[in-house]
Design a protein around this motif. Structure first.
Motif, PDB file in Angstrom:
ATOM      1  N   LYS A 192       0.944  -1.220   0.014  1.00 41.29           N
ATOM      2  CA  LYS A 192       0.123   0.049   0.185  1.00 41.29           C
ATOM      3  C   LYS A 192       0.931   1.293   0.059  1.00 41.29           C
ATOM      4  O   LYS A 192       1.799   1.241   0.580  1.00 41.29           O
ATOM      5  N   TYR A 193       0.301   2.066  -0.812  1.00 39.76           N
ATOM      6  CA  TYR A 193       1.403   3.419  -1.158  1.00 39.76           C
ATOM      7  C   TYR A 193       0.644   4.381  -0.194  1.00 39.76           C
ATOM      8  O   TYR A 193      -0.521   4.719   0.011  1.00 39.76           O
ATOM      9  N   LYS A 194       1.538   5.028   0.891  1.00 43.95           N
ATOM     10  CA  LYS A 194       1.077   6.054   1.675  1.00 43.95           C
ATOM     11  C   LYS A 194       1.746   7.343   1.116  1.00 43.95           C
ATOM     12  O   LYS A 194       3.182   7.405   1.212  1.00 43.95           O
ATOM     13  N   ALA A 195       0.932   8.264   0.819  1.00 51.17           N
ATOM     14  CA  ALA A 195       1.675   9.538   0.564  1.00 51.17           C
ATOM     15  C   ALA A 195       2.413  10.147   1.891  1.00 51.17           C
ATOM     16  O   ALA A 195       1.807  10.080   2.736  1.00 51.17           O
ATOM     17  N   PRO A 196       3.497  10.859   1.625  1.00 46.19           N
ATOM     18  CA  PRO A 196       4.146  11.368   2.788  1.00 46.19           C
ATOM     19  C   PRO A 196       3.245  12.655   3.205  1.00 46.19           C
ATOM     20  O   PRO A 196       2.621  13.290   2.523  1.00 46.19           O
ATOM     21  N   LYS A 197       3.220  12.788   4.316  1.00 42.82           N
ATOM     22  CA  LYS A 197       2.556  13.590   5.064  1.00 42.82           C
ATOM     23  C   LYS A 197       3.298  15.077   5.060  1.00 42.82           C
ATOM     24  O   LYS A 197       4.565  15.070   5.311  1.00 42.82           O
ATOM     25  N   ILE A 198       2.601  16.110   4.591  1.00 43.59           N
ATOM     26  CA  ILE A 198       3.046  17.276   4.334  1.00 43.59           C
ATOM     27  C   ILE A 198       3.033  18.205   5.595  1.00 43.59           C
ATOM     28  O   ILE A 198       1.920  18.280   5.995  1.00 43.59           O
ATOM     29  N   GLU A 199       4.055  18.607   6.239  1.00 43.41           N
ATOM     30  CA  GLU A 199       3.985  19.417   7.745  1.00 43.41           C
ATOM     31  C   GLU A 199       3.538  21.027   6.967  1.00 43.41           C
ATOM     32  O   GLU A 199       3.978  21.345   6.093  1.00 43.41           O
ATOM     33  N   HIS A 200       2.943  21.669   8.143  1.00 44.29           N
ATOM     34  CA  HIS A 200       2.805  22.750   7.866  1.00 44.29           C
ATOM     35  C   HIS A 200       3.830  23.864   7.425  1.00 44.29           C
ATOM     36  O   HIS A 200       3.913  24.692   6.831  1.00 44.29           O
ATOM     37  N   TRP A 201       4.911  23.591   8.195  1.00 46.64           N
ATOM     38  CA  TRP A 201       5.999  24.496   8.061  1.00 46.64           C
ATOM     39  C   TRP A 201       6.793  24.242   6.585  1.00 46.64           C
ATOM     40  O   TRP A 201       7.358  25.000   5.926  1.00 46.64           O
ATOM     41  N   GLN A 202       6.686  22.979   5.990  1.00 48.24           N
ATOM     42  CA  GLN A 202       6.934  22.723   4.505  1.00 48.24           C
ATOM     43  C   GLN A 202       6.088  23.394   3.573  1.00 48.24           C
ATOM     44  O   GLN A 202       6.592  24.105   2.653  1.00 48.24           O
ATOM     45  N   VAL A 203       4.860  23.747   3.992  1.00 48.70           N
ATOM     46  CA  VAL A 203       4.047  24.450   2.826  1.00 48.70           C
ATOM     47  C   VAL A 203       4.280  25.845   3.303  1.00 48.70           C
ATOM     48  O   VAL A 203       4.370  26.697   2.253  1.00 48.70           O
ATOM     49  N   ILE A 204       4.590  26.480   4.198  1.00 47.38           N
ATOM     50  CA  ILE A 204       5.072  27.684   4.525  1.00 47.38           C
ATOM     51  C   ILE A 204       6.463  28.003   3.784  1.00 47.38           C
ATOM     52  O   ILE A 204       6.633  29.043   3.104  1.00 47.38           O
ATOM     53  N   ASN A 205       7.316  27.018   3.746  1.00 52.16           N
ATOM     54  CA  ASN A 205       8.638  27.421   3.207  1.00 52.16           C
ATOM     55  C   ASN A 205       8.415  27.215   1.774  1.00 52.16           C
ATOM     56  O   ASN A 205       9.065  28.037   0.794  1.00 52.16           O
ATOM     57  N   LEU A 206       7.589  26.507   1.287  1.00 45.79           N
ATOM     58  CA  LEU A 206       7.232  26.408  -0.296  1.00 45.79           C
ATOM     59  C   LEU A 206       6.673  27.779  -0.679  1.00 45.79           C
ATOM     60  O   LEU A 206       7.018  28.122  -1.789  1.00 45.79           O
ATOM     61  N   GLY A 207       5.586  28.186   0.292  1.00 47.62           N
ATOM     62  CA  GLY A 207       5.369  29.656  -0.199  1.00 47.62           C
ATOM     63  C   GLY A 207       6.160  30.717  -0.008  1.00 47.62           C
ATOM     64  O   GLY A 207       6.521  31.616  -1.057  1.00 47.62           O
ATOM     65  N   LEU A 208       7.136  30.599   0.890  1.00 44.76           N
ATOM     66  CA  LEU A 208       8.242  31.485   0.856  1.00 44.76           C
ATOM     67  C   LEU A 208       9.080  31.416  -0.344  1.00 44.76           C
ATOM     68  O   LEU A 208       9.769  32.425  -0.855  1.00 44.76           O
ATOM     69  N   PHE A 209       9.472  30.167  -0.787  1.00 46.59           N
ATOM     70  CA  PHE A 209      10.445  30.023  -1.938  1.00 46.59           C
ATOM     71  C   PHE A 209       9.641  30.767  -3.165  1.00 46.59           C
ATOM     72  O   PHE A 209      10.353  31.247  -3.885  1.00 46.59           O
ATOM     73  N   VAL A 210       8.400  30.509  -3.335  1.00 49.00           N
ATOM     74  CA  VAL A 210       7.719  30.963  -4.512  1.00 49.00           C
ATOM     75  C   VAL A 210       7.818  32.618  -4.373  1.00 49.00           C
ATOM     76  O   VAL A 210       8.214  33.392  -5.388  1.00 49.00           O
ATOM     77  N   TYR A 211       7.426  32.911  -3.121  1.00 52.39           N
ATOM     78  CA  TYR A 211       7.451  34.690  -2.855  1.00 52.39           C
ATOM     79  C   TYR A 211       8.856  34.919  -3.169  1.00 52.39           C
ATOM     80  O   TYR A 211       9.024  36.231  -3.783  1.00 52.39           O
ATOM     81  N   ASP A 212      10.112  34.412  -2.821  1.00 50.41           N
ATOM     82  CA  ASP A 212      11.048  34.987  -3.019  1.00 50.41           C
ATOM     83  C   ASP A 212      11.595  35.200  -4.583  1.00 50.41           C
ATOM     84  O   ASP A 212      12.208  35.954  -5.077  1.00 50.41           O
ATOM     85  N   ILE A 213      11.164  34.005  -5.295  1.00 54.39           N
ATOM     86  CA  ILE A 213      11.266  34.027  -6.775  1.00 54.39           C
ATOM     87  C   ILE A 213      10.883  35.413  -7.262  1.00 54.39           C
ATOM     88  O   ILE A 213      11.346  35.944  -8.091  1.00 54.39           O
ATOM     89  N   PHE A 214       9.615  35.764  -6.735  1.00 57.25           N
ATOM     90  CA  PHE A 214       8.839  37.006  -7.351  1.00 57.25           C
ATOM     91  C   PHE A 214       9.456  38.207  -6.685  1.00 57.25           C
ATOM     92  O   PHE A 214       9.815  39.023  -7.690  1.00 57.25           O
ATOM     93  N   VAL A 215       9.759  38.340  -5.461  1.00 55.08           N
ATOM     94  CA  VAL A 215      10.106  39.458  -4.978  1.00 55.08           C
ATOM     95  C   VAL A 215      11.586  40.016  -5.399  1.00 55.08           C
ATOM     96  O   VAL A 215      11.906  41.208  -5.331  1.00 55.08           O
ATOM     97  N   VAL A 216      12.496  39.091  -5.370  1.00 58.73           N
ATOM     98  CA  VAL A 216      13.757  39.506  -5.716  1.00 58.73           C
ATOM     99  C   VAL A 216      14.017  40.237  -7.013  1.00 58.73           C
ATOM    100  O   VAL A 216      14.640  41.043  -7.104  1.00 58.73           O
ATOM    101  N   ASN A 217      13.003  39.839  -7.901  1.00 57.69           N
ATOM    102  CA  ASN A 217      13.226  40.497  -9.265  1.00 57.69           C
ATOM    103  C   ASN A 217      12.032  41.646  -9.080  1.00 57.69           C
ATOM    104  O   ASN A 217      12.620  42.501  -9.844  1.00 57.69           O
ATOM    105  N   ALA A 218      11.337  41.487  -8.596  1.00 58.99           N
ATOM    106  CA  ALA A 218      10.411  42.800  -8.439  1.00 58.99           C
ATOM    107  C   ALA A 218      10.949  44.038  -7.904  1.00 58.99           C
ATOM    108  O   ALA A 218      10.788  45.058  -8.200  1.00 58.99           O
ATOM    109  N   ALA A 219      11.678  43.661  -6.708  1.00 55.22           N
ATOM    110  CA  ALA A 219      12.502  44.780  -5.827  1.00 55.22           C
ATOM    111  C   ALA A 219      13.408  45.488  -6.927  1.00 55.22           C
ATOM    112  O   ALA A 219      13.559  46.720  -6.804  1.00 55.22           O
TER     113      ALA A 219
END
Length: 167
Positions: free
Chosen positions: A8-35
């Motif tokens: 049985k395949y169990k999907a890895p549990k995604i932690e809250h901090w991982q979601v936050i860090n993924l959001g920060l990663f995407v945000y940083d991609i945008f903001v470093v160029n926007a600045a």
């Protein structure tokens, strides 16, 4: 029997901090160029048509390179490993160092590869990038603090106050 043999395949549990860090990663991609784009716009009084092509083209060509450099520096400086609800002085120092390093990379990279940009472009770009990067990270902690204060106030209003006289 076939079901027992199949794992049985169990999907890895995604932690809250991982979601936050993924959001920060995407945000940083945008903001470093926007600045730096905002810095260019500031230099030319927010008139896009006034920006000479000999400044705009190097910015556009260097932006993908700068994005990769920034994400690499941010990764090395562990800006995606922190738990931002506990952000403190050490995180502030890491963001300052990462911003200084990426600012130097911007200055050297775009100058060597393409064109020398106006001095205000570098200064405003670094300041805007720092404000955007540190602002989002510490705002997460601020939101958690404000939420805790509000929860404490609401729990206090639900309690019945009593006074004991004569002990």
């Amino acid at each position: 029997m076939k079901d027992n043999k199949m794992k049985k395949y169990k999907a890895p549990k995604i932690e809250h901090w991982q979601v936050i860090n993924l959001g920060l990663f995407v945000y940083d991609i945008f903001v470093v160029n926007a600045a730096f784009f905002l810095a260019l716009m500031l230099r030319f009084d927010f008139r896009y048509s006034e920006i000479p092509t000999y400044y705009l083209e190097p910015y556009m060509k260097f932006a993908p390179i700068y994005t990769v450099l920034c994400i690499g520096v941010f990764w090395v400086m562990k800006l995606y490993k922190s738990i931002w609800r506990f952000a403190s002085y050490s995180e502030l120092i890491r963001v300052v160092m990462a911003t200084l390093i990426t600012g130097v990379l911007q200055w050297v990279g775009i100058t060597v590869l393409f064109e020398t940009m106006p001095l205000s472009y570098y200064i405003f770009g670094i300041v805007l990038q720092f404000c955007a990067v540190i602002g989002i990270r510490f705002s997460y902690r601020l939101i958690l603090i404000l939420r805790n204060i509000r929860e404490k106030r609401s729990s206090e209003t639900d309690a019945t106050r009593i006074m004991i006289i004569g002990a």
